[in-house]
Design a protein around this motif. Structure first.
Motif, short mmCIF file in Angstrom:
data_model
loop_
_atom_site.label_atom_id
_atom_site.label_comp_id
_atom_site.label_asym_id
_atom_site.label_seq_id
_atom_site.Cartn_x
_atom_site.Cartn_y
_atom_site.Cartn_z
N VAL A 68 0.86 -1.18 0.00
CA VAL A 68 0.00 0.00 0.00
C VAL A 68 0.89 1.23 0.00
N VAL A 69 0.37 2.31 -0.54
CA VAL A 69 1.09 3.58 -0.61
C VAL A 69 0.38 4.56 0.31
N THR A 70 1.13 5.11 1.26
CA THR A 70 0.56 6.08 2.19
C THR A 70 1.36 7.38 2.13
N LEU A 71 0.69 8.47 2.48
CA LEU A 71 1.38 9.75 2.57
C LEU A 71 2.24 9.76 3.82
N LYS A 72 3.48 10.16 3.66
CA LYS A 72 4.43 10.16 4.78
C LYS A 72 3.96 11.07 5.91
N ASP A 73 3.42 12.24 5.57
CA ASP A 73 3.07 13.20 6.62
C ASP A 73 1.79 12.86 7.38
N SER A 74 0.80 12.22 6.72
CA SER A 74 -0.47 11.96 7.39
C SER A 74 -0.77 10.48 7.61
N GLY A 75 -0.09 9.61 6.86
CA GLY A 75 -0.37 8.18 6.94
C GLY A 75 -1.57 7.74 6.12
N GLU A 76 -2.23 8.67 5.41
CA GLU A 76 -3.41 8.32 4.62
C GLU A 76 -3.03 7.38 3.48
N LEU A 77 -3.81 6.32 3.32
CA LEU A 77 -3.59 5.35 2.25
C LEU A 77 -4.16 5.92 0.96
N ILE A 78 -3.29 6.07 -0.07
CA ILE A 78 -3.71 6.72 -1.31
C ILE A 78 -3.66 5.80 -2.52
N GLY A 79 -3.13 4.58 -2.37
CA GLY A 79 -3.05 3.68 -3.51
C GLY A 79 -2.27 2.43 -3.17
N ALA A 86 10.54 -12.66 -11.24
CA ALA A 86 10.56 -13.96 -11.92
C ALA A 86 11.93 -14.09 -12.57
N GLY A 87 12.82 -14.84 -11.94
CA GLY A 87 14.17 -14.97 -12.45
C GLY A 87 14.92 -13.65 -12.36
N PHE A 88 15.47 -13.21 -13.48
CA PHE A 88 16.21 -11.95 -13.51
C PHE A 88 15.33 -10.77 -13.91
N ASN A 89 14.04 -11.01 -14.04
CA ASN A 89 13.08 -9.97 -14.41
C ASN A 89 12.12 -9.70 -13.27
N ALA A 90 11.50 -8.54 -13.31
CA ALA A 90 10.43 -8.21 -12.38
C ALA A 90 9.43 -7.34 -13.11
N GLU A 91 8.16 -7.46 -12.70
CA GLU A 91 7.09 -6.63 -13.25
C GLU A 91 6.58 -5.71 -12.14
N ILE A 92 6.35 -4.45 -12.50
CA ILE A 92 5.76 -3.51 -11.54
C ILE A 92 4.38 -3.09 -12.01
N GLY A 93 3.58 -2.61 -11.05
CA GLY A 93 2.28 -2.05 -11.35
C GLY A 93 1.86 -1.11 -10.23
N TYR A 94 0.83 -0.32 -10.48
CA TYR A 94 0.38 0.68 -9.50
C TYR A 94 -1.06 1.07 -9.81
N THR A 95 -1.79 1.40 -8.74
CA THR A 95 -3.16 1.88 -8.84
C THR A 95 -3.35 2.90 -7.72
N PHE A 96 -3.96 4.04 -8.04
CA PHE A 96 -4.13 5.09 -7.05
C PHE A 96 -5.56 5.59 -6.98
N ASN A 97 -5.92 6.05 -5.80
CA ASN A 97 -7.20 6.69 -5.58
C ASN A 97 -7.24 7.95 -6.45
N PRO A 98 -8.32 8.16 -7.22
CA PRO A 98 -8.35 9.32 -8.12
C PRO A 98 -8.27 10.67 -7.40
N ARG A 99 -8.57 10.70 -6.11
CA ARG A 99 -8.42 11.97 -5.38
C ARG A 99 -6.96 12.42 -5.34
N PHE A 100 -6.02 11.50 -5.68
CA PHE A 100 -4.60 11.82 -5.60
C PHE A 100 -3.90 11.74 -6.96
N TRP A 101 -4.67 11.64 -8.04
CA TRP A 101 -4.10 11.62 -9.38
C TRP A 101 -3.50 12.99 -9.70
N GLY A 102 -2.50 12.99 -10.56
CA GLY A 102 -1.93 14.24 -11.07
C GLY A 102 -0.97 14.95 -10.14
#
Length: 175
Positions: A68-79, A86-102
């Protein structure tokens, strides 16, 4: 072992059961999951997902990190974000609350995952995908230094039809 990654504005950490309501706020939003294979989630699906995320910590050796991703200053969970080795590769992904987009949070979290993958997990290549219409996600990948490799045509089937994906990656020496 608890995983915690700190950035300038964020804390990426392993989830706890009480995180489900904040995760459900965005995982149940049709606009958020429009380009995803999953969702919009019911409350039960979100609770099950959080339980699965917690179970991942038991993996030995641990290959999957759904954080989970939280804001350091408030602890609010935002995404949420993840890296899966997998072996020498890795896949990343992310999803965020739209209130925190941009606000650059997705780029900050994704860059932290790159650092974690290269420095802690020792991978050689990290990749990510997005649907062609998801320009915001593609821009995050470009912003953190990933290069577009190409389009995988109709390689996924979900929500009743086949989907293309844009593939981006970065190598350790490019990081």
């Amino acid at each position: 072992m608890q995983t915690t990654i700190r950035t300038e504005r964020l804390i990426l950490r392993d989830p706890v059961l009480d995180d489900w309501a904040a995760i459900h706020e965005y995982s149940s939003d049709p606009d958020v999951v429009r380009h995803s294979m999953w969702g919009p989630n019911t409350e039960e699906e979100t609770r099950e997902y959080v339980e699965q995320m917690i179970e991942m910590r038991q993996e030995q050796p641990r290959m999957s990190y759904e954080l989970v991703v939280t804001l350091k200053d408030s602890g609010e969970l935002i995404g949420g974000c993840g890296i899966h080795k997998a072996g020498f590769n890795a896949e990343i992904g992310y999803t965020f609350n739209p209130r925190f987009w941009g606000r650059g949070y997705a780029s900050e979290a994704a860059f932290a995952l790159l650092r974690f993958g290269f420095e802690e997990l020792g991978v050689h290549r990290i990749y990510a995908t997005c649907r062609p219409a998801n320009e915001a996600s593609a821009n995050v990948m470009k912003r953190i230094g990933m290069q577009r490799e190409g389009r995988m045509r109709e390689h996924l089937f979900f929500k009743g039809k086949f989907h293309d994906s844009e593939l981006y990656s970065i190598l350790r020496q490019e990081f």
